[in-house]
Scaffold this motif. Structure first.
Motif, PDB file in Angstrom:
ATOM      1  N   VAL A  62     -10.088  17.252   2.904  1.00 46.27           N
ATOM      2  CA  VAL A  62     -11.260  16.374   2.802  1.00 46.27           C
ATOM      3  C   VAL A  62     -11.539  15.716   4.153  1.00 46.27           C
ATOM      4  O   VAL A  62     -12.690  15.657   4.610  1.00 46.27           O
ATOM      5  CB  VAL A  62     -11.049  15.311   1.719  1.00 46.27           C
ATOM      6  N   ARG A  63     -10.493  15.229   4.800  1.00 48.52           N
ATOM      7  CA  ARG A  63     -10.680  14.590   6.106  1.00 48.52           C
ATOM      8  C   ARG A  63     -11.168  15.586   7.147  1.00 48.52           C
ATOM      9  O   ARG A  63     -11.987  15.260   8.005  1.00 48.52           O
ATOM     10  CB  ARG A  63      -9.374  13.932   6.553  1.00 48.52           C
ATOM     11  N   ALA A  64     -10.656  16.809   7.065  1.00 41.40           N
ATOM     12  CA  ALA A  64     -11.113  17.840   7.987  1.00 41.40           C
ATOM     13  C   ALA A  64     -12.593  18.140   7.772  1.00 41.40           C
ATOM     14  O   ALA A  64     -13.377  18.253   8.734  1.00 41.40           O
ATOM     15  CB  ALA A  64     -10.284  19.102   7.797  1.00 41.40           C
ATOM     16  N   LEU A  65     -12.997  18.260   6.520  1.00 46.75           N
ATOM     17  CA  LEU A  65     -14.395  18.543   6.216  1.00 46.75           C
ATOM     18  C   LEU A  65     -15.282  17.372   6.627  1.00 46.75           C
ATOM     19  O   LEU A  65     -16.364  17.578   7.196  1.00 46.75           O
ATOM     20  CB  LEU A  65     -14.562  18.836   4.725  1.00 46.75           C
ATOM     21  N   ALA A  66     -14.837  16.170   6.369  1.00 47.77           N
ATOM     22  CA  ALA A  66     -15.612  14.990   6.762  1.00 47.77           C
ATOM     23  C   ALA A  66     -15.798  14.965   8.281  1.00 47.77           C
ATOM     24  O   ALA A  66     -16.888  14.635   8.783  1.00 47.77           O
ATOM     25  CB  ALA A  66     -14.935  13.719   6.284  1.00 47.77           C
ATOM     26  N   ALA A  67     -14.738  15.300   9.021  1.00 47.34           N
ATOM     27  CA  ALA A  67     -14.853  15.319  10.491  1.00 47.34           C
ATOM     28  C   ALA A  67     -15.871  16.360  10.932  1.00 47.34           C
ATOM     29  O   ALA A  67     -16.678  16.127  11.852  1.00 47.34           O
ATOM     30  CB  ALA A  67     -13.496  15.622  11.104  1.00 47.34           C
ATOM     31  N   ALA A  68     -15.855  17.533  10.279  1.00 48.17           N
ATOM     32  CA  ALA A  68     -16.817  18.576  10.630  1.00 48.17           C
ATOM     33  C   ALA A  68     -18.247  18.152  10.315  1.00 48.17           C
ATOM     34  O   ALA A  68     -19.163  18.356  11.124  1.00 48.17           O
ATOM     35  CB  ALA A  68     -16.465  19.869   9.891  1.00 48.17           C
ATOM     36  N   LEU A  69     -18.451  17.556   9.145  1.00 46.55           N
ATOM     37  CA  LEU A  69     -19.797  17.121   8.753  1.00 46.55           C
ATOM     38  C   LEU A  69     -20.301  16.026   9.694  1.00 46.55           C
ATOM     39  O   LEU A  69     -21.484  16.018  10.074  1.00 46.55           O
ATOM     40  CB  LEU A  69     -19.785  16.623   7.298  1.00 46.55           C
ATOM     41  N   ALA A  70     -19.421  15.097  10.036  1.00 48.35           N
ATOM     42  CA  ALA A  70     -19.835  14.016  10.939  1.00 48.35           C
ATOM     43  C   ALA A  70     -20.248  14.564  12.303  1.00 48.35           C
ATOM     44  O   ALA A  70     -21.245  14.128  12.901  1.00 48.35           O
ATOM     45  CB  ALA A  70     -18.701  13.005  11.098  1.00 48.35           C
ATOM     46  N   ASP A  71     -19.498  15.536  12.786  1.00 47.64           N
ATOM     47  CA  ASP A  71     -19.837  16.118  14.097  1.00 47.64           C
ATOM     48  C   ASP A  71     -21.167  16.867  14.039  1.00 47.64           C
ATOM     49  O   ASP A  71     -21.973  16.772  14.966  1.00 47.64           O
ATOM     50  CB  ASP A  71     -18.711  17.066  14.508  1.00 47.64           C
ATOM     51  N   LEU A  72     -21.392  17.576  12.952  1.00 48.55           N
ATOM     52  CA  LEU A  72     -22.593  18.404  12.851  1.00 48.55           C
ATOM     53  C   LEU A  72     -23.833  17.607  12.454  1.00 48.55           C
ATOM     54  O   LEU A  72     -24.959  17.995  12.803  1.00 48.55           O
ATOM     55  CB  LEU A  72     -22.363  19.523  11.827  1.00 48.55           C
ATOM     56  N   ALA A  73     -23.654  16.526  11.709  1.00 48.74           N
ATOM     57  CA  ALA A  73     -24.804  15.759  11.216  1.00 48.74           C
ATOM     58  C   ALA A  73     -25.057  14.488  12.003  1.00 48.74           C
ATOM     59  O   ALA A  73     -25.930  13.709  11.653  1.00 48.74           O
ATOM     60  CB  ALA A  73     -24.604  15.420   9.740  1.00 48.74           C
ATOM     61  N   GLY A  74     -24.276  14.267  13.066  1.00 49.97           N
ATOM     62  CA  GLY A  74     -24.460  13.067  13.867  1.00 49.97           C
ATOM     63  C   GLY A  74     -25.683  13.175  14.769  1.00 49.97           C
ATOM     64  O   GLY A  74     -26.422  14.157  14.735  1.00 49.97           O
ATOM     65  N   GLU A  75     -25.851  12.137  15.599  1.00 50.19           N
ATOM     66  CA  GLU A  75     -27.005  12.113  16.502  1.00 50.19           C
ATOM     67  C   GLU A  75     -26.949  13.314  17.453  1.00 50.19           C
ATOM     68  O   GLU A  75     -25.885  13.631  17.960  1.00 50.19           O
ATOM     69  CB  GLU A  75     -27.005  10.812  17.318  1.00 50.19           C
TER      70      GLU A  75
END
Length: 422
Positions: free
Chosen positions: A409-422
């Protein structure tokens, strides 16, 4: 198996994962085998879909089905363009017959929990984030794997797909109608596909590479080419007691020889070949079969090796059929080309995950097919794997520990944050 009993842990995410996982654990589970019977459009799979809708709505996500039965739950904060290409994650609920519980549902539970994690950190995406649940990924009911994603992308025509039948003769169209969906809406959906900017699928590892590497999560590099072929053996039905052995035209003999030949050829080529499903007519103990259908699942590291494997198995079957006085036909039901996931995206996700979790994040290939493999031909796609301590998949002993699932879950959250960030 559904995993170990809840344990006391200092990590609240482990507890949240276990609480959500427990909600799904009993749905479609056979008490005798411990495996799951979650076929597409069945009562069990529909219950899982209802659970998904409830959980998504509870998080304020807007849930919409497409015409093919795939579900999409959108997180679109105020000020974000709803038409912008989304960062999409998710997986599927359906299972193979008596399969494990983690294959598919782990990716959906992890996606919802990753949204929770991002919100808890105060993260607001700059583009939509979508959780998807695809239909009939396994092909366990209607025989064609990744049916929902193939229909979405135009990889299969609606006319062909809707006419597929299950073992009871129910068509996809009839199953959709029974579930309240309109089969007339099935088919390619370019508008929905255009809203997928990138797709990241989290999945339990189907093998033990991560166990051997001592890593809780990894990132996929590629998917081997693979496919399914129906082997049709035809002979002459007759009496098991009165027909002399020399007079028999028994297609089961041809089938049995072909099973052994497939195993031998796969070992010779360093490929994988499996015949795990057989249908016999008339299927009577005291009758020589008139017809045997067997399904070959073939996989290899490249297209050439796969074609060589299937050709060799077909040649062995034909040669044996001449000896047995039978006939054989090899019918391709589906095939998936090799998928090399976007290397830049793979590296980016491995870096983002590595910054969140201690240790090296392995990048490894897989021989298992996924909706991510279908979408990879249309949008940038990547996969995250969670360690499977048993190494077993498509069987009841498939498993992942709660701690490793929380790491996923933490790995996926890190990926989503990187891809969906500014």
């Amino acid at each position: 198996m559904t995993g170990p009993a809840p344990v006391t842990t200092a990590d609240p995410l482990v507890g949240r994962f276990r609480a959500m996982w427990t909600q799904l654990a009993g749905i479609g589970r056979d008490p005798g085998t411990g495996g799951y019977l979650r076929y597409a459009w069945s009562a069990a799979e529909l219950t899982c879909r209802e659970w998904f809708t409830t959980e998504a709505v509870r998080r304020g996500l807007a849930v919409r089905p497409d015409g093919n039965g795939n579900l999409w739950a959108d997180w679109i904060p105020s000020g974000v363009d709803p038409a912008a290409p989304a960062v999409v994650t998710g997986s599927h609920f359906d299972s193979v017959p008596h399969g494990g519980g983690y294959d598919g549902p782990l990716g959906i539970v992890s996606a919802l929990l990753a949204v929770d994690e991002l919100r808890e950190r105060g993260f607001t995406p700059a583009r939509p984030v979508t959780v998807a649940a695809f239909v009939e990924e396994e092909g366990g009911r209607f025989g064609l794997a990744c049916l929902g994603s193939r229909l979405l992308t135009g990889g299969v025509s609606a006319q062909y797909a809707l006419a597929l039948t299950d073992s009871d003769g129910v068509t996809v169209a009839e199953a959709m109608r029974a579930a309240g969906a309109d089969p007339a809406a099935a088919g390619p959906d370019p508008d929905r596909l255009a809203r997928v900017g990138v797709f990241v699928e989290l999945h339990v590892e189907q093998g033990r590479a991560l166990v051997d590497l001592g890593a809780p999560v990894g990132v996929a590099s590629m998917i081997w080419p693979h496919g399914r072929w129906r082997l049709e053996f035809t002979g002459a039905g007759d009496h098991a007691g009165t027909t002399r052995m020399v007079d028999r035209r028994d297609p089961m003999l041809t089938c049995a020889h072909t099973v052994l030949a497939a195993d031998a050829q796969a070992r010779r080529l360093g490929a994988h070949a499996t015949i795990g499903r057989v249908a016999v007519r008339p299927n009577a103990t005291n009758a020589i079969p008139a017809q045997v259908h067997a399904w070959l699942d073939a996989r290899a590291a490249d297209d050439t090796a796969l074609a060589t494997l299937v050709e060799a198995v077909g040649a062995e079957a034909a040669a044996r059929a001449r000896v047995d006085g039978t006939a054989v036909a090899v019918v391709r039901e589906s095939d998936s080309p090799p998928v090399a996931f976007d290397p830049d995206l793979t590296d980016r996700i491995a870096t983002a995950v590595g910054a969140q979790l201690p240790g090296v994040v392995p990048v490894l290939p897989t021989a298992a097919g996924h909706d991510a493999g279908v979408l990879a031909g249309h949008v940038p796609t990547a996969m995250i794997f969670v360690r499977n301590p048993t190494g077993v998949s498509h069987a009841p002993n498939e498993h992942a520990t709660d701690d490793d699932c929380a790491a996923g879950v933490r790995a996926l959250a890190a990926a989503l944050a990187d891809l969906a960030g500014e």
